[in-house]
Scaffold this motif. Structure first.
Motif, PDB file in Angstrom:
ATOM      1  N   VAL A  97     -20.630  56.269  -7.247  1.00 13.14           N
ATOM      2  CA  VAL A  97     -18.994  55.436  -7.579  1.00 13.14           C
ATOM      3  C   VAL A  97     -18.344  55.384  -6.392  1.00 13.14           C
ATOM      4  N   LEU A  98     -18.350  55.938  -5.533  1.00 11.36           N
ATOM      5  CA  LEU A  98     -17.490  55.682  -4.280  1.00 11.36           C
ATOM      6  C   LEU A  98     -18.121  54.352  -3.435  1.00 11.36           C
ATOM      7  N   TYR A 152     -21.743  63.151 -14.657  1.00 11.37           N
ATOM      8  CA  TYR A 152     -21.089  63.188 -13.508  1.00 11.37           C
ATOM      9  C   TYR A 152     -20.894  64.399 -12.210  1.00 11.37           C
ATOM     10  N   LEU A 156     -17.733  58.286 -16.778  1.00 10.82           N
ATOM     11  CA  LEU A 156     -16.463  58.628 -15.610  1.00 10.82           C
ATOM     12  C   LEU A 156     -15.586  59.873 -15.834  1.00 10.82           C
ATOM     13  N   ALA A 206     -14.942  51.697 -10.407  1.00  9.98           N
ATOM     14  CA  ALA A 206     -15.874  52.806 -11.217  1.00  9.98           C
ATOM     15  C   ALA A 206     -16.841  52.890 -11.664  1.00  9.98           C
ATOM     16  N   ARG A 239      -8.827  55.067  -0.503  1.00 17.77           N
ATOM     17  CA  ARG A 239      -9.395  53.475  -1.761  1.00 17.77           C
ATOM     18  C   ARG A 239      -8.243  53.439  -1.469  1.00 17.77           C
ATOM     19  N   PHE A 294     -12.111  61.510  -8.596  1.00 15.35           N
ATOM     20  CA  PHE A 294     -12.630  61.246  -6.884  1.00 15.35           C
ATOM     21  C   PHE A 294     -12.865  61.838  -5.929  1.00 15.35           C
ATOM     22  N   GLU A 318     -10.369  49.455  -8.121  1.00 13.35           N
ATOM     23  CA  GLU A 318     -10.822  50.686  -8.097  1.00 13.35           C
ATOM     24  C   GLU A 318     -11.566  50.990  -9.363  1.00 13.35           C
ATOM     25  N   THR A 319     -10.394  51.469  -9.930  1.00 12.78           N
ATOM     26  CA  THR A 319     -11.040  52.237 -10.967  1.00 12.78           C
ATOM     27  C   THR A 319     -12.154  50.884 -12.175  1.00 12.78           C
ATOM     28  N   MET A 341     -17.188  51.228  -4.939  1.00 12.21           N
ATOM     29  CA  MET A 341     -15.717  50.453  -5.000  1.00 12.21           C
ATOM     30  C   MET A 341     -15.442  50.430  -2.837  1.00 12.21           C
TER      31      MET A 341
END
Length: 232
Positions: free
Chosen positions: A123-124, A115, A110, A99, A85, A77, A95-96, A127
């Motif tokens: 992903v961001l 990616y 991931l 994501a 985060r 990340f 968070e994991t 979250m």
């Protein structure tokens, strides 16, 4: 722009610094509110300082756990996103999971092949939206609960002296017992930590050792971790 370039862009660094600035302001506001409200709660200056010290010591163990997980997440990340985060929500597990869900929705692994910058943005965003839901819920329900607290205290102040403690015991018991089902090692850690906490509280009360009560959570966590290490 490549994924590493986006993950460490100046805009994300500014956002991360802004988040920590807000956290610092909030901490100062809460500290001042606690100092002003202590006399109304019947707490002396010495008791207030002791409460702050207990809170600081109790936060060391969970904070270290989050830091270790955060170090592992930086590769996927980037530093600004992880600081934002983890620093804001503090739940590495949530968070994991968020994501991973976002990456699967984008059809990529991931941190693996495919990616790219778009997957990272998704992903961001996922979250952030998930974390925002927690904050909005707290923002909405805190005033409601505060009014309910005032009404209950007006009827019977003793009730609100018992309910918060009961709620905390129930919440952490639930979280702890949920972990025991994962493996025998989790069960050993839970039982060792609980036994250590009970023993420390009894000894502290018998000897009048207030410092032992303040350190009891940290010591119990260390005992639980040691017991888990032995049981592995």
């Amino acid at each position: 722009m490549s994924t590493p370039g986006i993950a460490h862009s100046p805009i994300l660094w500014i956002a991360a610094l802004a988040v920590f600035a807000v956290i610092a302001v909030q901490s100062t506001v809460y500290w001042r509110a606690a100092v002003r409200g202590a006399p109304e709660a019947g707490m002396s200056r010495k008791e207030l300082v002791s409460a702050f010290r207990v809170g600081a010591l109790s936060a060391v163990g969970p904070s270290l756990a989050v830091v270790f997980v955060a170090i592992g997440l930086i590769a996927m990340f980037g530093t600004p996103a992880v600081l934002t985060r983890i620093g804001l929500i503090g739940s590495a597990g949530f968070e994991t999971a968020a994501a991973q869900t976002a990456a699967e929705a984008a059809g990529v692994e991931l941190g693996g092949a495919g990616y790219d910058g778009r997957a990272f943005a998704l992903v961001l965003f996922t979250m952030s939206v998930g974390g925002a839901a927690w904050m909005i819920t707290a923002l909405v329900f805190t005033p409601i609960l505060q009014r309910a607290d005032a009404k209950v205290r007006a009827l019977d102040p003793a009730v609100m002296a018992v309910v918060p403690s009961a709620a905390m015991i129930a919440a952490f018991s639930y979280l702890g017992l949920a972990e025991t089902a994962k493996s025998s090692v989790h069960l050993v850690a839970f039982l060792a930590g609980a036994a250590a906490m009970l023993l420390l509280q009894l000894v502290a009360r018998r000897l009048g050792a207030r410092w032992l009560q303040e350190w009891s959570l940290g010591i119990s966590m260390a005992v639980g971790l040691a017991a888990a290490g032995i049981a592995l």
